[in-house]
Design an enzyme around this catalytic site. Structure first.
Site: not given
Ligand code: NAP
Ligand code: G4F
Length: 362
Positions: A81, A127, A129, A151, A155
Site C-alpha cells: 500500500a 523502489t 526512486e 515520494y 520511501k
Molecule cells: P498502485 O497500483 O498505485 O497500488 C497502490 C495500492 O495502495 C492500492 O491498492 C491503494 O488502494 C493502496 N493504498 C494507497 N493509500 C493507502 C492507504 N492510505 N491505506 C491503505 N492502502 C492504501 O501501486 P503498484 O504499482 O501496485 O505498486 C505497489 C507498491 O510498490 C507501492 O508501494 C509502490 O510505491 C511500490 N513500487 C511500485 C513500482 C512500480 O513500478 N509499480 C516500483 C517500485 C515500487 P486504493 O485502490 O484504495 O487506492
Molecule cells: O510512469 P511514471 O509516472 O513512473 P515513475 O515516476 O518512474 O514512478 C513509478 O516507478 C517507481 C519505480 O522507479 C515507483 F516507485 C513508483 O511508485 C511508480 O510506480 O514516470 C516515468 C518517467 C518519469 O521520468 C516522468 O517524468 O516518465 C516521465 N514522463 C514523461 N511524460 C511521464 C509523462 N510520466 C507520467 N506519469 N506522465 C507523463 O505524461
C-alpha cells in the site's frame, strides 16, 4: 496452510500477488479502503474464492492495522500500500509521507504489538526512486541513495525503518528495491499505460493527440507479473535481506512511445527538441504526440537502470522472462481490446437510443 496479508491488494502489484499466492495454496487476506465508487476492478475475479478475504484498513490508521493483523495473525505481510504516484507526491507531500513512511512503521509496530515479531515475515515495497538523482549507473544494492521527490524521501524512511527493525528486534523484514514494472493493469496515469491507452484510442479514432512530459527520461521497465514472484522469493530466503529487482535493460519514454504506436500499426518519427519535440505519424504527417509542461516535475529522476545480479544469483530469479518488446505488446493488445469493447458498448447504446426515439423499441 500459510496465510498472507497484502496491503494495497487493489493495486497493480497487489492483484497479481494475490493470484500468485492463491496458486501457491495460501490463505490470502487483503486490506481495502472505503471509497464512494468501486475501485476493486483488478481483484473482482478473485472475490468469492474460498481462500480470499478482504478487510478494511488504512495505512494512516494504526488501530485498523492492529485489528486486522491481530485477527489474521499472518505468516507473511506484503506491504504494497502506498500513494505510489511520484508527480502526485509533489501535490500531496504530507499525505505521501504519512502513508509511505509512517505507514511502514505502523505495520512494524502492529506486528510487534500483536506478538508476531518472531513469526511474521514482512516484505516492504521499496523502489528504485531511492536512487533518484543517480550517483551510479547501473544501480545495485550497494549504490548510494539520493531521493529526488517527496515520494522517494518517504520511501527512504520506509526502507530504513525496515532495516532498523530487522537489526533492533531481529525481525524477518526485507525491502525489495523494485525498478519500474508495468502491465495491462497499470494505473492509467503512469507513463507506460498512458501511452498504450492513447495509442489504442488514437488508432480507433477516439483520441487525437497524446501529451507527455520528459520524453528523454530513461527507465528499466519489467513486467509486474514476473516481479511479484520475486516478492515471494525474498520472503522464502533463509536470511532477511534486501534485493534489487530489475531487468538490466533501459529505454527512454520516447522509445516506449514509438514501440507502442508501432504495435498498433503507426510509425512515429520524433522531430524537434525539448518542449517543441513532436511525434509525427510518418504515413500521414499528422502530429500525434506533443510535449506539455503540465507533466514536468519539479525534480525528475532520469536515469534508472538496475543490476539484478544478486536476485539472479541468490533467489534464482529470471529478470528477462518477459522481454521489453513482449511487455509493450501485452499492454497494447489489452488496451486495443478495451477500447474496442468500449466502442462496441457505445454503439449499442447509440443504436438503442435511436430505436427508442423512432419508437421501434418500446
Ligand atoms: P498502485 O497500483 O498505485 O497500488 C497502490 C495500492 O495502495 C492500492 O491498492 C491503494 O488502494 C493502496 N493504498 C494507497 N493509500 C493507502 C492507504 N492510505 N491505506 C491503505 N492502502 C492504501 O501501486 P503498484 O504499482 O501496485 O505498486 C505497489 C507498491 O510498490 C507501492 O508501494 C509502490 O510505491 C511500490 N513500487 C511500485 C513500482 C512500480 O513500478 N509499480 C516500483 C517500485 C515500487 P486504493 O485502490 O484504495 O487506492
Ligand atoms: O510512469 P511514471 O509516472 O513512473 P515513475 O515516476 O518512474 O514512478 C513509478 O516507478 C517507481 C519505480 O522507479 C515507483 F516507485 C513508483 O511508485 C511508480 O510506480 O514516470 C516515468 C518517467 C518519469 O521520468 C516522468 O517524468 O516518465 C516521465 N514522463 C514523461 N511524460 C511521464 C509523462 N510520466 C507520467 N506519469 N506522465 C507523463 O505524461
Amino acid at each position: 496452510m500459510k496465510s498472507a496479508l497484502i496491503t494495497g491488494i487493489t493495486g497493480q502489484d497487489g492483484s497479481f500477488l494475490a493470484e500468485f499466492l492463491l496458486e501457491k495454496g495460501y490463505d490470502v487476506h487483503g486490506t481495502i479502503r472505503r471509497s464512494s465508487v468501486d475501485f476493486r476492478e483488478r481483484i473482482a475475479h478473485l472475490e468469492g474464492h474460498s481462500r480470499f478475504h478482504l478487510h478494511y484498513a488504512d495505512l494512516g490508521d494504526s488501530m485498523s492495522l492492529i485489528q486486522v493483523i491481530g485477527k489474521i495473525r499472518p505468516d507473511e505481510i506484503y506491504n504494497l500500500a502506498a500513494q505510489s504516484h511520484v508527480q502526485v507526491s509533489f501535490d500531496a507531500p504530507e499525505f505521501t509521507a504519512d502513508v509511505d513512511a509512517t505507514g511502514v512503521l505502523r505495520i512494524l509496530e502492529a506486528v510487534r504489538q500483536c506478538g508476531l515479531a518472531k513469526t511474521c515475515r514482512i516484505y516492504q515495497a521499496s523502489t528504485s526512486e531511492l536512487y533518484g538523482k543517480v550517483e551510479q549507473v547501473p544501480q545495485s544494492e550497494k549504490t548510494p541513495f539520493h531521493p529526488y521527490s517527496p515520494y522517494a524521501v518517504a520511501k527512504l524512511y520506509g526502507y530504513w525503518i525496515i532495516k532498523e527493525y530487522r537489526e533492533a528486534y531481529n525481525m524477518f523484514c526485507c525491502s525489495g528495491i523494485l525498478f519500474n514494472h508495468e502491465s495491462e493493469r497499470r494505473g492509467e496515469t503512469f507513463v507506460t499505460r498512458k501511452i498504450t491507452l492513447a495509442a489504442a484510442r488514437i488508432k480507433q479514432g477516439k483520441q487525437d493527440k497524446l501529451y507527455l512530459g520528459n520524453l528523454s527520461s530513461l527507465r528499466d521497465w519489467g513486467y509486474a507479473k514476473d516481479y511479484v514472484e520475486c516478492m515471494w522469493l525474498i520472503l522464502q530466503n533463509e536470511k532477511p535481506e534486501d534485493f534489487v529487482i530489475a531487468t538490466g535493460e533501459q529505454h527512454s519514454v520516447r522509445e516506449f512511445c514509438q514501440l507502442a504506436f508501432h504495435n498498433v500499426g503507426i510509425e512515429l518519427e520524433f522531430k524537434g527538441e525539448g518542449a517543441n519535440e513532436k511525434g509525427i505519424d510518418k504515413a500521414t504527417g499528422k502530429v500525434l504526440v506533443e510535449v506539455s509542461s503540465d507533466f514536468y516535475r519539479p525534480t525528475d529522476v532520469v536515469n534508472l537502470l538496475g543490476d539484478p545480479s544478486k536476485a539472479k544469483r541468490e533467489l534464482g530469479w529470471n529478470p528477462t522472462k518477459t522481454s521489453f518488446e513482449q511487455l509493450v505488446k501485452i499492454m497494447v493488445d489489452a488496451d486495443m481490446a478495451k477500447v474496442a469493447a468500449e466502442r462496441e458498448s457505445e454503439r449499442v447504446k447509440t443504436n438503442l437510443a435511436a430505436y427508442l426515439e423512432k419508437g421501434i423499441v418500446k
